[in-house]
Design an enzyme around this catalytic site. Structure first.
Site, PDB file in Angstrom:
ATOM      1  N   GLY A  17      24.146 -20.527   7.002  1.00 59.59           N
ATOM      2  CA  GLY A  17      23.036 -19.886   7.714  1.00 59.59           C
ATOM      3  C   GLY A  17      23.469 -18.572   8.354  1.00 59.59           C
ATOM      4  N   ARG A  98      28.236 -43.313  -2.070  1.00 58.08           N
ATOM      5  CA  ARG A  98      27.198 -42.416  -2.554  1.00 58.08           C
ATOM      6  C   ARG A  98      25.796 -42.840  -2.110  1.00 58.08           C
ATOM      7  NH1 ARG A  98      26.279 -41.058  -8.779  1.00 58.08           N
ATOM      8  NH2 ARG A  98      25.682 -43.245  -8.777  1.00 58.08           N
ATOM      9  N   GLN A 112      11.136 -33.180   5.067  1.00 54.94           N
ATOM     10  CA  GLN A 112      10.961 -31.738   4.837  1.00 54.94           C
ATOM     11  C   GLN A 112      10.001 -31.501   3.674  1.00 54.94           C
ATOM     12  OE1 GLN A 112      14.840 -29.840   4.731  1.00 54.94           O
ATOM     13  NE2 GLN A 112      15.211 -30.281   6.886  1.00 54.94           N
ATOM     14  N   VAL A 129      20.061 -25.865  -1.170  1.00 55.39           N
ATOM     15  CA  VAL A 129      21.489 -25.535  -1.176  1.00 55.39           C
ATOM     16  C   VAL A 129      22.300 -26.747  -0.698  1.00 55.39           C
ATOM     17  CG1 VAL A 129      23.254 -24.023  -0.157  1.00 55.39           C
ATOM     18  CG2 VAL A 129      21.022 -23.079  -0.802  1.00 55.39           C
ATOM     19  N   GLY A 130      21.773 -27.465   0.273  1.00 57.38           N
ATOM     20  CA  GLY A 130      22.478 -28.605   0.874  1.00 57.38           C
ATOM     21  C   GLY A 130      22.754 -29.699  -0.149  1.00 57.38           C
ATOM     22  N   ASP A 159      28.078 -21.432  -8.671  1.00 57.51           N
ATOM     23  CA  ASP A 159      28.935 -21.842  -9.792  1.00 57.51           C
ATOM     24  C   ASP A 159      28.896 -20.774 -10.890  1.00 57.51           C
ATOM     25  OD1 ASP A 159      29.347 -24.531  -8.601  1.00 57.51           O
ATOM     26  OD2 ASP A 159      27.200 -24.692  -8.982  1.00 57.51           O
ATOM     27  N   HIS A 187      25.235 -29.655  -9.847  1.00 56.02           N
ATOM     28  CA  HIS A 187      26.144 -28.893  -8.982  1.00 56.02           C
ATOM     29  C   HIS A 187      27.167 -29.874  -8.417  1.00 56.02           C
ATOM     30  CE1 HIS A 187      27.928 -26.442  -5.933  1.00 56.02           C
ATOM     31  NE2 HIS A 187      27.560 -27.299  -5.004  1.00 56.02           N
TER      32      HIS A 187
END
Ligand code: NAX
Length: 327
Positions: A17, A98, A112, A129-130, A159, A187
């Site tokens: 951020g 996981r 969200q 992105v998280g 990447d 990712h």
């Protein structure tokens, strides 16, 4: 004068951020003619730190920055949002399985997604992105049934840029000579950076490096670059991650250059055997403000097995979040 574009950034007080907000406010996200209004979403404990960053943003007197709102309320943060950068996530802590990680992130990305569904602007574009970014994007998308699915994307541009950087270094060429590189899949460490379609000065990249370097050095170096940065810097990639987020949204809104493509994780339409709906990285162009998967590439056996392995991991993550009732 044009109305400001509302850009919501979650995890605004974090290190990405901090690297991201000044570039958005300076006009690098949407261009030099587009004023922006920043909406910063943080957890209550980090609101004060976000306020500190906002003070610094004020102190830059950016001509394009029309205002900053700071909140710990997702509904307020996404109200009227045109662009949403979902950076804040729950990191994996020691001993976390996981399933626990996906569940913790479900607790962030499902609400969200609901807030985006309820209040975002009609042209909302979401970049997650998280981490785990692809699956977090899937969770948010599932919670936003009224938003076109294609508006939910996840970041593999870092990447992609890492792969361009490694190849340019290996061949001692400027990065501008490298085109058509692709990151396929997740990712994660299973991602597949593809040099069989990439070009250097218009010639196939894979033919300009030896196969052992491509398979045993290049691929693992790109896939494990995040860990190498942590090892060297004592902190995870921040400025380069912010840069990649800027590149992703900039290209999504403004288009990709003719004769080239980039990489982004977008919902699969079944192309290249990737099960429909998985948010997987593909070779993409942006036209008219929307991503399109580059079609018709021939996939050799080696590439096929690499893509399949990464897509299998995405599939497992999707099954796991289904099992948690998040999809
Ligand atoms: P930081 O820990 O520095 O910052 C994360 C921020 O998110 C914190 O300020 C935290 O308070 C906030 N946050 C947590 N939950 C929130 C919520 N529910 N709503 C709003 N804010 C919330 O992490 P940072 O280094 O900035 O990295 C952020 C994320 O990016 C991590 O998940 C990280 O794994 C991921 N990355 C993804 C990359 C990619 O290529 N897709 C590369 C870089 C990065 O590792």
């Amino acid at each position: 004068t044009t109305a400001p574009v509302n850009v919501t950034v979650t995890g605004a007080a974090g290190q990405i951020g901090y690297a991201l907000l000044f570039r958005i406010a300076s006009g690098q996200l949407l261009g030099p003619d587009t004023p922006v209004r920043l909406r910063l979403l943080e957890i209550p404990q980090a609101v004060k730190a976000a306020e500190g960053t906002a003070m610094e943003l004020d102190d830059c007197a950016f001509p394009l920055l029309s205002g900053i709102d700071i909140t710990d309320d997702a509904t307020a943060a996404f109200d009227g949002a045109n662009v949403a950068l979902l950076v804040g996530a729950r990191p994996r802590s020691k001993g976390m399985e996981r399933g626990d990680l996906l569940e913790a992130n479900g607790g962030i990305f499902a609400p969200q997604g609901r807030a985006i569904n309820a209040g975002a602007a009609d042209d909302i574009r979401v970049l997650v992105v998280g981490n785990p970014a692809n699956t977090n994007a899937l969770i948010a998308q599932a919670a936003a049934p009224d938003v076109p699915a294609a508006r939910f994307t996840a970041m593999t541009r870092l990447d992609h840029n890492r792969a361009v950087g490694q190849l340019a270094k290996k061949l001692s060429v400027p990065v501008t000579e490298i085109t058509k590189l692709t990151i396929w899949g997740n990712h994660s460490a299973t991602q597949y950076p593809d040099l069989y379609h990439a070009e250097v000065n218009g010639k196939v990249a894979a033919e300009q490096v030896d196969e052992a370097w491509l398979r045993d050095t290049f691929i693992p170096t790109v896939a494990k670059r995040g860990a190498a940065i942590i090892e060297a810097r004592g902190a995870s990639s921040a400025a380069s991650a912010a840069n990649a987020a800027i590149d992703h949204v900039h290209d999504w809104v403004n288009g990709t250059p003719a004769g080239d493509w980039t990489s982004a994780a977008i919902p699969s339409d079944g192309s290249y055997g990737v099960p429909e709906g998985l948010i997987s990285s593909f070779p993409v162009v942006s036209r008219g403000g929307a991503w399109e998967i580059v079609q018709g590439l021939e996939i050799d056996e080696f590439s096929r097995s690499r893509i399949d392995a990464s897509v299998a991991e995405l599939n497992e993550e999707r099954e796991a979040v289904k099992g948690l009732g998040l999809l």
